[in-house]
Scaffold this motif. Sequence first.
Motif, short mmCIF file in Angstrom:
data_model
loop_
_atom_site.label_atom_id
_atom_site.label_comp_id
_atom_site.label_asym_id
_atom_site.label_seq_id
_atom_site.Cartn_x
_atom_site.Cartn_y
_atom_site.Cartn_z
N ASP A 113 20.69 38.54 38.04
CA ASP A 113 20.39 39.69 38.66
C ASP A 113 21.53 40.98 38.70
N CYS A 114 21.21 42.03 38.97
CA CYS A 114 22.17 43.21 38.92
C CYS A 114 22.90 43.26 40.15
N TYR A 115 24.16 43.56 39.97
CA TYR A 115 25.08 43.36 41.22
C TYR A 115 25.84 44.75 41.22
N LEU A 116 25.87 45.54 42.27
CA LEU A 116 26.69 46.84 42.44
C LEU A 116 28.03 46.04 42.93
N LEU A 117 29.00 47.03 42.29
CA LEU A 117 30.47 46.76 42.43
C LEU A 117 30.49 47.57 43.70
N GLU A 118 30.94 47.00 44.88
CA GLU A 118 31.15 47.33 46.21
C GLU A 118 32.38 47.06 46.86
N SER A 119 32.92 46.05 46.62
CA SER A 119 34.53 45.79 47.22
C SER A 119 35.61 46.10 46.61
N ASP A 120 36.61 46.31 47.11
CA ASP A 120 37.73 46.82 46.52
C ASP A 120 38.18 45.69 45.39
N GLU A 121 37.79 44.31 45.88
CA GLU A 121 38.20 43.05 45.08
C GLU A 121 37.57 43.08 43.70
N GLN A 122 36.18 43.67 43.90
CA GLN A 122 35.33 43.61 42.59
C GLN A 122 35.77 44.86 41.78
N ILE A 123 36.03 45.91 42.29
CA ILE A 123 36.41 47.22 41.37
C ILE A 123 37.88 46.77 40.72
N LYS A 124 38.67 46.15 41.52
CA LYS A 124 40.15 45.77 41.01
C LYS A 124 40.15 44.79 39.93
N PHE A 125 39.20 43.87 39.99
CA PHE A 125 38.75 42.67 39.03
C PHE A 125 38.27 43.46 37.69
N PHE A 126 37.44 44.14 37.45
CA PHE A 126 36.96 45.17 36.56
C PHE A 126 37.84 46.07 35.72
N GLN A 127 38.57 46.67 36.81
CA GLN A 127 39.81 47.67 36.47
C GLN A 127 40.82 46.91 35.51
N ASN A 128 41.33 45.54 35.97
CA ASN A 128 42.09 44.94 35.49
C ASN A 128 41.69 44.34 34.15
N LEU A 129 40.32 43.76 34.11
CA LEU A 129 39.64 43.20 33.10
C LEU A 129 39.38 43.96 31.95
N LEU A 130 39.17 45.44 32.18
CA LEU A 130 38.59 46.51 31.11
C LEU A 130 39.97 47.46 31.02
N ASN A 131 40.77 47.11 31.88
CA ASN A 131 41.97 48.06 31.51
C ASN A 131 41.47 49.47 31.69
N CYS A 132 41.00 49.89 32.66
CA CYS A 132 40.37 51.24 33.16
C CYS A 132 40.41 51.45 34.58
N GLN A 133 40.41 52.85 34.84
CA GLN A 133 40.14 53.23 36.36
C GLN A 133 38.93 53.67 36.49
N PRO A 134 37.90 52.86 37.43
CA PRO A 134 36.72 53.08 37.60
C PRO A 134 36.58 54.44 38.73
N ASN A 135 35.91 55.40 38.11
CA ASN A 135 35.66 56.48 39.47
C ASN A 135 34.41 56.28 40.30
N THR A 136 34.76 55.76 41.45
CA THR A 136 33.63 55.29 42.04
C THR A 136 33.23 56.54 43.08
N GLU A 137 33.96 57.53 43.05
CA GLU A 137 33.43 58.85 43.71
C GLU A 137 32.39 59.41 43.00
N LEU A 138 32.37 59.27 41.54
CA LEU A 138 31.21 59.99 40.60
C LEU A 138 30.11 58.99 40.28
N TYR A 139 30.60 57.80 40.03
CA TYR A 139 29.67 56.78 39.64
C TYR A 139 29.35 55.47 40.40
N ASP A 140 28.31 54.94 40.15
CA ASP A 140 27.86 53.46 40.49
C ASP A 140 27.93 52.64 39.64
N TYR A 141 28.83 51.52 39.81
CA TYR A 141 29.02 50.36 38.73
C TYR A 141 28.06 49.17 38.76
#
Length: 101
Positions: free
Chosen positions: A61-89
């Motif tokens: 299925d499709c999973y919205l990144l909602e928690s700080d843990e999820q966002i931090k995981f993908f931030q570390n994995l992709l070496n980037c800073q997600p902008n959750t103010e502008l975008y839904d991941y």
Amino acid sequence: MPIQVTSQTVANEENGNKIVRVLRWFEKDGNSLINEKVLANINLAELQEIFKVSSSNPMYDCYLLESDEQIKFFQNLLNCQPNTELYDYFLECDFVTNMAN
């Protein structure tokens, strides 16, 4: 923008189809696709834990990144800073049919 599948991007294979995990982000206003990143060598068990789903759930299925843990995981994995103010991941799963016979 098409997904290019290489042996490094294939997370799993089932019934002749290659399973590819993709992180896609969309603008919050208007919902346009902004970008996507194919996730190479992603660990399903780790994703199941981060998204709090059963170990029997293949996460197709499709999973919205909602928690700080999820966002931090993908931030570390992709070496980037997600902008959750502008975008839904979203973590999504694509199937690529094996065309070779």
